[in-house]
Design a protein around this motif. Structure first.
Motif, PDB file in Angstrom:
ATOM      1  N   TRP A  72      44.061  47.006  41.041  1.00 57.78           N
ATOM      2  CA  TRP A  72      43.221  46.806  40.943  1.00 57.78           C
ATOM      3  C   TRP A  72      43.036  48.291  41.553  1.00 57.78           C
ATOM      4  O   TRP A  72      42.086  48.904  41.433  1.00 57.78           O
ATOM      5  CB  TRP A  72      43.414  46.310  42.790  1.00 57.78           C
ATOM      6  N   PHE A  75      41.765  50.147  38.794  1.00 53.99           N
ATOM      7  CA  PHE A  75      40.898  49.246  38.583  1.00 53.99           C
ATOM      8  C   PHE A  75      39.896  50.001  39.590  1.00 53.99           C
ATOM      9  O   PHE A  75      38.896  50.776  38.843  1.00 53.99           O
ATOM     10  CB  PHE A  75      40.016  48.251  39.272  1.00 53.99           C
ATOM     11  N   PRO A  80      36.738  48.802  35.029  1.00 58.54           N
ATOM     12  CA  PRO A  80      36.977  47.532  34.046  1.00 58.54           C
ATOM     13  C   PRO A  80      38.014  47.053  33.311  1.00 58.54           C
ATOM     14  O   PRO A  80      39.661  46.338  32.994  1.00 58.54           O
ATOM     15  CB  PRO A  80      36.174  45.993  33.963  1.00 58.54           C
ATOM     16  N   ASP A  85      40.588  43.061  28.591  1.00 53.31           N
ATOM     17  CA  ASP A  85      39.774  41.263  29.092  1.00 53.31           C
ATOM     18  C   ASP A  85      40.557  40.130  29.505  1.00 53.31           C
ATOM     19  O   ASP A  85      41.267  39.882  28.612  1.00 53.31           O
ATOM     20  CB  ASP A  85      38.811  41.529  28.223  1.00 53.31           C
ATOM     21  N   TRP A 137      32.311  49.735  40.522  1.00 51.46           N
ATOM     22  CA  TRP A 137      32.881  49.197  38.889  1.00 51.46           C
ATOM     23  C   TRP A 137      32.423  47.798  39.167  1.00 51.46           C
ATOM     24  O   TRP A 137      33.164  46.392  39.487  1.00 51.46           O
ATOM     25  CB  TRP A 137      34.242  49.105  38.589  1.00 51.46           C
ATOM     26  N   LEU A 139      33.147  44.133  37.473  1.00 47.40           N
ATOM     27  CA  LEU A 139      34.916  43.265  36.995  1.00 47.40           C
ATOM     28  C   LEU A 139      34.759  42.768  35.629  1.00 47.40           C
ATOM     29  O   LEU A 139      34.050  43.120  35.443  1.00 47.40           O
ATOM     30  CB  LEU A 139      34.188  42.244  37.711  1.00 47.40           C
ATOM     31  N   PRO A 140      36.613  43.373  35.527  1.00 47.92           N
ATOM     32  CA  PRO A 140      36.338  42.247  34.332  1.00 47.92           C
ATOM     33  C   PRO A 140      36.281  41.078  34.122  1.00 47.92           C
ATOM     34  O   PRO A 140      35.686  40.555  34.526  1.00 47.92           O
ATOM     35  CB  PRO A 140      38.261  42.887  34.087  1.00 47.92           C
ATOM     36  N   THR A 150      29.880  43.317  40.417  1.00 52.55           N
ATOM     37  CA  THR A 150      30.140  44.716  40.373  1.00 52.55           C
ATOM     38  C   THR A 150      31.295  45.184  42.531  1.00 52.55           C
ATOM     39  O   THR A 150      30.960  43.625  43.201  1.00 52.55           O
ATOM     40  CB  THR A 150      29.655  45.834  40.615  1.00 52.55           C
ATOM     41  N   THR A 156      37.915  45.674  46.355  1.00 48.05           N
ATOM     42  CA  THR A 156      39.257  46.015  45.805  1.00 48.05           C
ATOM     43  C   THR A 156      39.885  46.396  46.834  1.00 48.05           C
ATOM     44  O   THR A 156      40.596  45.301  46.494  1.00 48.05           O
ATOM     45  CB  THR A 156      38.698  47.135  45.038  1.00 48.05           C
TER      46      THR A 156
END
Length: 185
Positions: A72, A75, A80, A85, A137, A139-140, A150, A156
């Protein structure tokens, strides 16, 4: 660093955080302490034991929380792509991820705790130095995240705190099942 000391957050003389940042770091330090405290006086073997019907062990929980915090923070810094993925993960990827939850041959509790301390220092340094907690950002990709959502750096960090607190509670149950010792309560 001992089990009871919070990680430092004084990178190259940066002033100690105040306000919201200090609150975030203090809360995270408290939950990290509870998690680390659950493994006090344990051997490597004890840290790897499953004591409940769960697959979880104390050393594995600390490894997992370390990985979660590291990922995180990546991140926050890189978006992401730093996490990958999740929808494209293979069976082998999931098996490697499952290894986060157990002590593997050759791993030691001291090593697991040292890695956690390194990750904690990195997070604390980031919180102290990050220019904007509102930076966000998307999120993945993962089945458990809302599509298109986001998260800000603040959100986060709150997630890291929540994960740490949740797993500290799990660790307390595992420790109590191991030898009756409690860390909370």
């Amino acid at each position: 660093m001992t089990l009871n000391e919070p990680a430092s957050h004084d990178p190259a003389g940066t002033p100690a955080p105040t306000g919201e940042r200090a609150d975030l770091l203090e809360t995270l330090a408290k939950h990290r302490h509870f998690l680390r405290f659950t493994v006090r006086d344990l051997t490597d073997e004890q840290a790897g034991l499953r004591t409940t019907s769960s697959e979880l062990c104390l050393g594995g929980l600390i490894k997992h929380v370390t990985a979660v915090e590291r990922n995180w923070v990546d991140f926050i810094l890189n978006g992401p792509s730093a996490m990958g993925d999740f929808t494209a993960m293979t069976e082998a990827d999931w098996a490697r991820r499952a290894d986060e939850f157990r002590m593997l041959p050759g791993e030691t509790l001291a090593g697991v705790l040292a890695e956690y301390a390194d990750v904690a220092r990195r997070t604390d340094d980031l919180v102290a130095a990050l220019p904007d907690l509102e930076a966000a950002w998307p999120l993945p990709k993962a089945p458990w995240f809302e599509s298109g959502a986001t998260w800000s750096a603040r959100r986060t960090l709150m997630h890291i705190i929540a994960e740490t607190a949740q797993h500290a509670g799990h660790a307390d149950i595992i420790r109590e099942s191991l030898d009756g010792a409690k860390s909370m309560g």
